[in-house]
Design a protein around this motif. Structure first.
Motif, PDB file in Angstrom:
ATOM      1  N   ALA A  67       0.782  -1.463   0.173  1.00 50.62           N
ATOM      2  CA  ALA A  67       0.053  -0.061  -0.132  1.00 50.62           C
ATOM      3  C   ALA A  67       0.842   1.385   0.033  1.00 50.62           C
ATOM      4  O   ALA A  67       0.480   2.203  -0.656  1.00 50.62           O
ATOM      5  N   ALA A  68       2.013   1.100   0.798  1.00 49.04           N
ATOM      6  CA  ALA A  68       2.773   2.490   0.669  1.00 49.04           C
ATOM      7  C   ALA A  68       3.594   2.541  -0.577  1.00 49.04           C
ATOM      8  O   ALA A  68       3.574   3.720  -0.976  1.00 49.04           O
ATOM      9  N   VAL A  69       4.077   1.516  -1.475  1.00 50.15           N
ATOM     10  CA  VAL A  69       4.785   1.674  -2.561  1.00 50.15           C
ATOM     11  C   VAL A  69       4.026   1.975  -3.527  1.00 50.15           C
ATOM     12  O   VAL A  69       3.990   2.968  -4.329  1.00 50.15           O
ATOM     13  N   THR A  70       3.016   1.125  -3.793  1.00 53.71           N
ATOM     14  CA  THR A  70       2.187   1.019  -5.257  1.00 53.71           C
ATOM     15  C   THR A  70       1.103   2.226  -4.895  1.00 53.71           C
ATOM     16  O   THR A  70       0.891   2.801  -5.882  1.00 53.71           O
ATOM     17  N   GLY A  71       0.478   2.072  -3.704  1.00 58.11           N
ATOM     18  CA  GLY A  71      -0.736   2.732  -3.503  1.00 58.11           C
ATOM     19  C   GLY A  71      -0.601   4.501  -3.265  1.00 58.11           C
ATOM     20  O   GLY A  71      -1.384   5.110  -3.716  1.00 58.11           O
ATOM     21  N   ASN A  72       0.745   4.651  -2.653  1.00 50.20           N
ATOM     22  CA  ASN A  72       0.726   5.896  -2.200  1.00 50.20           C
ATOM     23  C   ASN A  72       2.129   6.515  -2.365  1.00 50.20           C
ATOM     24  O   ASN A  72       2.463   7.431  -1.802  1.00 50.20           O
ATOM     25  N   ASN A  73       3.090   5.611  -3.232  1.00 49.08           N
ATOM     26  CA  ASN A  73       4.342   6.311  -3.361  1.00 49.08           C
ATOM     27  C   ASN A  73       5.030   6.650  -2.249  1.00 49.08           C
ATOM     28  O   ASN A  73       5.841   7.869  -2.232  1.00 49.08           O
ATOM     29  N   ALA A  74       5.148   5.827  -1.330  1.00 50.37           N
ATOM     30  CA  ALA A  74       5.691   6.327  -0.010  1.00 50.37           C
ATOM     31  C   ALA A  74       6.642   5.322   0.526  1.00 50.37           C
ATOM     32  O   ALA A  74       6.625   3.989   0.043  1.00 50.37           O
ATOM     33  N   GLU A  75       7.790   5.529   1.172  1.00 47.86           N
ATOM     34  CA  GLU A  75       8.791   5.015   1.746  1.00 47.86           C
ATOM     35  C   GLU A  75       8.232   4.481   3.056  1.00 47.86           C
ATOM     36  O   GLU A  75       7.927   5.396   3.979  1.00 47.86           O
ATOM     37  N   LEU A  76       8.082   3.041   3.384  1.00 49.07           N
ATOM     38  CA  LEU A  76       7.523   2.635   4.634  1.00 49.07           C
ATOM     39  C   LEU A  76       8.689   2.426   5.528  1.00 49.07           C
ATOM     40  O   LEU A  76       9.559   1.563   5.311  1.00 49.07           O
ATOM     41  N   THR A  77       8.540   2.711   6.931  1.00 52.33           N
ATOM     42  CA  THR A  77       9.136   2.302   7.897  1.00 52.33           C
ATOM     43  C   THR A  77       8.442   1.569   8.725  1.00 52.33           C
ATOM     44  O   THR A  77       7.136   2.294   9.651  1.00 52.33           O
ATOM     45  N   VAL A  78       8.391   0.285   9.313  1.00 50.75           N
ATOM     46  CA  VAL A  78       7.650  -0.310  10.269  1.00 50.75           C
ATOM     47  C   VAL A  78       8.216  -0.491  11.762  1.00 50.75           C
ATOM     48  O   VAL A  78       9.523  -1.088  11.945  1.00 50.75           O
ATOM     49  N   LYS A  79       7.785   0.197  12.671  1.00 53.42           N
ATOM     50  CA  LYS A  79       8.284   0.127  14.154  1.00 53.42           C
ATOM     51  C   LYS A  79       7.717  -0.914  14.822  1.00 53.42           C
ATOM     52  O   LYS A  79       6.457  -0.956  15.108  1.00 53.42           O
ATOM     53  N   LYS A  80       8.558  -1.770  15.218  1.00 53.74           N
ATOM     54  CA  LYS A  80       7.922  -3.040  16.007  1.00 53.74           C
ATOM     55  C   LYS A  80       7.792  -2.432  17.635  1.00 53.74           C
ATOM     56  O   LYS A  80       8.797  -2.014  17.999  1.00 53.74           O
TER      57      LYS A  80
END
Length: 533
Positions: free
Chosen positions: A316-329
């Motif tokens: 969703a971040a890359v294809t849907g919103n052209n965004a770089e995603l970071t997931v914080k555990k």
């Protein structure tokens, strides 16, 4: 008749055999072939439903309700195949089938043995996949490592299949390791020994894929081909990826892996169109914005515990919103003890609570839901994450301090979450597994996301919201936005006065793909981007 690609591995586990198999399937599909994917697991469990995610990663649920190995999630994300229960067999399931046949007298009183009865059943399952799917090529991942005692029946069945079908109809692809020792020297001996072990059971690999930290020189590949008795040019390298596992189809295509497999199977010259992967990587390399999502799970959880959720956010971040995603555990048990919850969530733009089982970390998860509601942070709850929205509303807004789920507390006076059979009315107590229809209420945020009144989503749930408390929930701002068509059980909540707060009983993560993100995750990431602004 279907052709078969049998994928094995050696040297050590966790080399990425599932991703390699998925990539092979993707490249063959990009070549215009109809494919099927299959996983043969060596564990004795009949299915993956009761295996701890700490041991085996998440349980992936197919459309027809099978609880399977997480590698089927990779199969689904890399290809367009609609996986079913037949796409995953464990040695426990194989033995169960054979014992049932013996009890029914189908072996005419003969002594039942590993060979031929167990191996025949394995071959029957593999061939059946080709027959029922009508696939041009069936990619079969054989779990475990060559040399392990539990893989012996599968390897013997694979040997027999290659002999019975012929080399143009069944080929062996073997994944090994080229380690880098002190000083940066690459060593081929582990690969040679692994292939020797495979040859000892009667299988000569047709193609070798070597995992390595870096690229491998042609001289090393030629040495491996010579010592492992494979065709020159049939040695390929799977290097460490830079940003994403979705780089592999492009890497393997550039090396010519798809062309080699097509040639070995006698499928002629075909053009492999990998634009879906190059387009995805182009977006991945050129993000227009950044986003940080907090994912709250059980203590020290592994990434594989919530693999599909993580990948769905990524899509969703890359294809849907052209965004770089970071997931914080974020560890739910640590949240139970923290004195400054504001500091934990200060740097996140959205919060996800995925499906969980067991009471451990419950208060930390509940505190997360309350924090997201009170601070208007975009929130997505899945399964237990959705149920916690009801418990939080009951405790914080309705004033029912003992409100809980009967999964944890049996004697609560306000069991807002319970088993269907514990609720009033004629309710079915069977665990809901697989795809089923969901009705979405008009005028809700969920309706605007799907733009449809009825959808089909996959489930893996036993506990449900008790509809006796629906009026009280609505009165305090927790709206029921969807219900099951079959049994009318609550399928989704959303906060009324909140920019984006949705919880769903179903599991949307199981159907998201890189080029086609799930709309719920797409909308969540978009809301998180707005919150960041």
């Amino acid at each position: 008749m279907s052709k078969y690609v049998l994928v094995t591995s050696g040297v050590c586990s966790s080399l990425g055999k599932g991703v390699a198999s998925s990539t092979i399937g993707s490249l063959l599909e990009c070549s215009g072939l109809k494919i099927a994917m299959m996983k043969c697991d060596p564990y004795i469990n009949v299915d993956a439903g009761n295996i701890s995610p700490y041991q085996h990663g998440e349980v992936y649920v197919t459309e027809d309700g099978a609880e399977t190995d997480l590698d089927l999630g990779n199969f689904s994300r890399f290809t367009s195949v609609n996986l079913t229960d037949e796409a995953c067999i464990s040695i426990g399931k194989v033995y169960e089938n054979v014992i049932q046949n013996e009890r029914a007298g189908r072996y005419n009183g003969r002594t039942v043995q590993v060979i031929p009865h167990i191996t025949d059943e394995i071959k029957r399952c593999i061939r059946h996949m080709g027959t029922t799917s009508g696939a041009d090529v069936v990619v079969v991942e054989i779990g475990g490592t060559v040399g392990d005692i539990e893989t012996v029946p599968y390897l013997e069945a694979a040997r027999q299949l290659v002999r019975e079908l012929g080399k143009n109809n069944a080929i062996s692809v073997h994944l090994t390791l080229i380690p880098v020792i002190t000083g940066g020297e690459l060593k081929s001996k582990p690969t040679q020994n692994s292939v020797k072990q495979l040859q000892q059971v009667g299988i000569q690999p047709d193609v070798l894929i070597c995992r390595c930290e870096s690229e491998v020189e042609d001289s090393m590949k030629q040495k491996i081909a010579r010592f492992c008795n494979v065709t020159p040019g049939a040695v390929f390298v799977s290097p460490d990826f830079q940003k994403s596992i979705y780089e592999l189809p492009v890497i393997f295509h550039k090396q010519g892996l798809d062309a080699m497999i097509l040639s070995k199977l006698g499928l002629g010259n075909r053009t492999t169109d990998i634009r879906q992967w190059t387009d995805f990587l182009e977006k991945l390399s050129n993000p227009a914005k950044k986003i940080r999502i907090g994912m709250v799970g059980k203590k020290d959880y592994l990434d594989n515990c919530y693999k599909s959720v993580h990948e769905s956010l990524f899509h969703a971040a890359v294809t849907g919103n052209n965004a770089e995603l970071t997931v914080k555990k974020i560890d739910a048990e640590t949240l139970e003890k923290t004195q400054d919850i504001d500091q934990v969530f200060a740097d996140v733009d959205g919060i996800v609570v995925p499906g969980n089982y067991g009471q451990r970390g419950f208060l930390g998860l509940l505190a997360t839901v309350r924090y997201a509601r009170e601070h208007k942070i975009p929130f997505l709850g899945i399964d237990l994450g959705m149920q916690l929205m009801a418990i939080d509303t009951a405790r914080s807004l309705c004033g029912w301090e003992d409100a809980d789920t009967t999964e944890f507390i049996q004697n609560s006076t306000h069991p807002v979450i319970s088993l269907p059979e514990e609720q009033p009315g004629p309710n079915d107590g069977v665990m809901k597994l697989g795809a089923s229809e969901v009705h979405i209420e008009d005028g809700t945020k969920l309706y605007s996301i799907y733009n449809s009144s009825n959808i089909v989503e996959r489930h893996r749930s036993k506990y449900t919201f008790d509809r006796r408390y629906a009026a009280a929930m609505t009165e305090h701002g927790l709206i029921t936005s969807a219900c099951a068509v079959s049994d009318k059980q609550t399928e989704a909540f959303e906060w009324k006065d909140h920019p984006w707060g949705i919880g769903v009983q179903y599991h949307p993560e199981f159907v998201s793909r890189p080029a086609k993100p799930h709309p719920l995750f797409n909308s969540f990431i978009k809301a998180a981007i707005q919150y960041r602004k």
